[in-house]
Design a protein around this motif. Sequence first.
Motif, PDB file in Angstrom:
ATOM      1  N   GLU A  96       1.011  -1.150   0.207  1.00 15.02           N
ATOM      2  CA  GLU A  96      -0.283   0.308  -0.053  1.00 15.02           C
ATOM      3  C   GLU A  96       0.586   1.811   0.085  1.00 15.02           C
ATOM      4  O   GLU A  96       1.655   1.779   0.615  1.00 15.02           O
ATOM      5  N   GLY A  97       0.228   2.337  -0.520  1.00 16.03           N
ATOM      6  CA  GLY A  97       1.040   3.538  -0.988  1.00 16.03           C
ATOM      7  C   GLY A  97       1.768   3.757  -1.823  1.00 16.03           C
ATOM      8  O   GLY A  97       2.205   4.817  -2.250  1.00 16.03           O
ATOM      9  N   SER A 124      -0.194  17.862  -5.792  1.00 13.67           N
ATOM     10  CA  SER A 124       0.580  17.417  -7.059  1.00 13.67           C
ATOM     11  C   SER A 124       0.890  18.359  -8.087  1.00 13.67           C
ATOM     12  O   SER A 124       0.809  18.590  -8.673  1.00 13.67           O
ATOM     13  N   VAL A 125      -0.930  18.638  -8.241  1.00 12.49           N
ATOM     14  CA  VAL A 125      -1.187  19.229  -9.537  1.00 12.49           C
ATOM     15  C   VAL A 125      -1.139  20.816  -8.994  1.00 12.49           C
ATOM     16  O   VAL A 125      -1.288  21.378  -9.749  1.00 12.49           O
ATOM     17  N   VAL A 126      -1.328  21.164  -8.179  1.00 13.06           N
ATOM     18  CA  VAL A 126      -1.038  22.710  -7.692  1.00 13.06           C
ATOM     19  C   VAL A 126      -0.023  22.866  -7.807  1.00 13.06           C
ATOM     20  O   VAL A 126       0.858  23.532  -8.326  1.00 13.06           O
ATOM     21  N   LEU A 127       1.091  22.048  -7.243  1.00 15.53           N
ATOM     22  CA  LEU A 127       2.672  22.032  -7.084  1.00 15.53           C
ATOM     23  C   LEU A 127       3.104  22.163  -9.371  1.00 15.53           C
ATOM     24  O   LEU A 127       3.981  22.751  -9.108  1.00 15.53           O
ATOM     25  N   ASP A 128       2.320  21.254  -9.794  1.00 17.11           N
ATOM     26  CA  ASP A 128       2.615  21.319 -11.711  1.00 17.11           C
ATOM     27  C   ASP A 128       2.234  22.731 -12.088  1.00 17.11           C
ATOM     28  O   ASP A 128       3.156  23.638 -12.505  1.00 17.11           O
ATOM     29  N   GLN A 129       1.041  23.348 -11.577  1.00 19.23           N
ATOM     30  CA  GLN A 129       0.650  24.472 -12.291  1.00 19.23           C
ATOM     31  C   GLN A 129       2.246  25.582 -11.642  1.00 19.23           C
ATOM     32  O   GLN A 129       2.293  27.207 -12.192  1.00 19.23           O
ATOM     33  N   PHE A 197       0.243   5.306   5.398  1.00 19.90           N
ATOM     34  CA  PHE A 197       0.458   4.445   4.085  1.00 19.90           C
ATOM     35  C   PHE A 197       0.662   6.293   3.167  1.00 19.90           C
ATOM     36  O   PHE A 197       0.882   6.380   2.466  1.00 19.90           O
ATOM     37  N   TYR A 198      -0.321   7.382   4.028  1.00 22.15           N
ATOM     38  CA  TYR A 198      -0.122   8.744   3.942  1.00 22.15           C
ATOM     39  C   TYR A 198       1.512   9.192   2.902  1.00 22.15           C
ATOM     40  O   TYR A 198       1.524   9.882   1.737  1.00 22.15           O
ATOM     41  N   ALA A 199       2.335   8.763   4.273  1.00 17.59           N
ATOM     42  CA  ALA A 199       3.697   9.522   4.088  1.00 17.59           C
ATOM     43  C   ALA A 199       4.269   8.860   3.153  1.00 17.59           C
ATOM     44  O   ALA A 199       5.403   9.161   1.929  1.00 17.59           O
ATOM     45  N   ASP A 203       5.657  10.424  -0.558  1.00 14.94           N
ATOM     46  CA  ASP A 203       7.126  10.522  -0.400  1.00 14.94           C
ATOM     47  C   ASP A 203       7.596  10.198  -2.245  1.00 14.94           C
ATOM     48  O   ASP A 203       8.477  10.704  -3.120  1.00 14.94           O
ATOM     49  N   GLU A 204       6.093   9.350  -2.899  1.00 16.87           N
ATOM     50  CA  GLU A 204       6.566   8.643  -4.436  1.00 16.87           C
ATOM     51  C   GLU A 204       6.484   9.778  -5.203  1.00 16.87           C
ATOM     52  O   GLU A 204       6.712   9.759  -6.274  1.00 16.87           O
ATOM     53  N   TYR A 205       5.366  11.178  -4.298  1.00 10.86           N
ATOM     54  CA  TYR A 205       4.913  12.034  -5.186  1.00 10.86           C
ATOM     55  C   TYR A 205       5.715  13.239  -5.116  1.00 10.86           C
ATOM     56  O   TYR A 205       5.646  14.137  -5.670  1.00 10.86           O
TER      57      TYR A 205
END
Length: 269
Positions: A96-97, A124-129, A197-199, A203-205
């Motif tokens: 998981e994660g 992630s999408v905000v950082l992309d922008q 799971f969140y951590a 980290d993956e993103y």
Amino acid sequence: MLFTDIDTVEVRAYFLGQKVDLQPFTQTAPLAVDPLTIHSDDTNCVVLFDYGVAVLFGFSSIEEAKFLNDIQGLIVSPFAEPETEDVLIRLAPVNEGKVEAGVILVPQFDIPVLQLVAHVLAKSVVLDQYEAETAQVFDLIEPFAASLQKPKSPRRGAQVLLKQIGNSLLIHHKIVGRVEIVDKPELLWEYPELDRFYARLEDEYEIRERHSSLDRKLDLVSRTAETALDIQQQNTGLRLEWYVVILIVIEVLLSVYELIMMNRSLTGG
């Protein structure tokens, strides 16, 4: 539990605009709040963030287009071309994660898990922008910095640079004050068993690494803005000094002319 009859769900995050009015969605019974999670119909769900992001789970192309059209009136300052992030989520409790080839492995399809996935995709999408906006400012900084090495070179782009810099400095307020990029979701206080799971997903993103990189770039932009403003003020001050000198010279010349004319009138010449 959602999506009980399948093991893979399509997810897409949209950064639609500067803000989304969530009030109309609270009039009906949502699946969850903070973040607001609603059913679009019985086969999908949406997680909405007031800072302008919608994360859609299990939508077909037609359903997605209809939903986005329906909420257009609730978007404040919509982007002409919204940033998007696509991913699949798949049941895999053991890993998981982890993200593998565009697939997020999740322990189950319950609402808290989907909300945490939405949190990471939204950040992630905000950082992309904002990474793209900051890159545009950097394209202006380089020629401006090069012009500083040539004292007599024109700096007609300074005004444009300052305008772009002003826009980019607002990013820091948004990502810290509204999006809270590096803060953990309050949801984890209620579901501490999902912290790992969140951590791992965060980290993956590379959410924290990307935020740190963006923060350093914004700091450079801020220092460039100060430099540009100082140069403009110095140039303005220098021009004012020249104007004063010229006025004094003119006044002296007028006084000399008056003395000459007065002397001529006294001598009869």
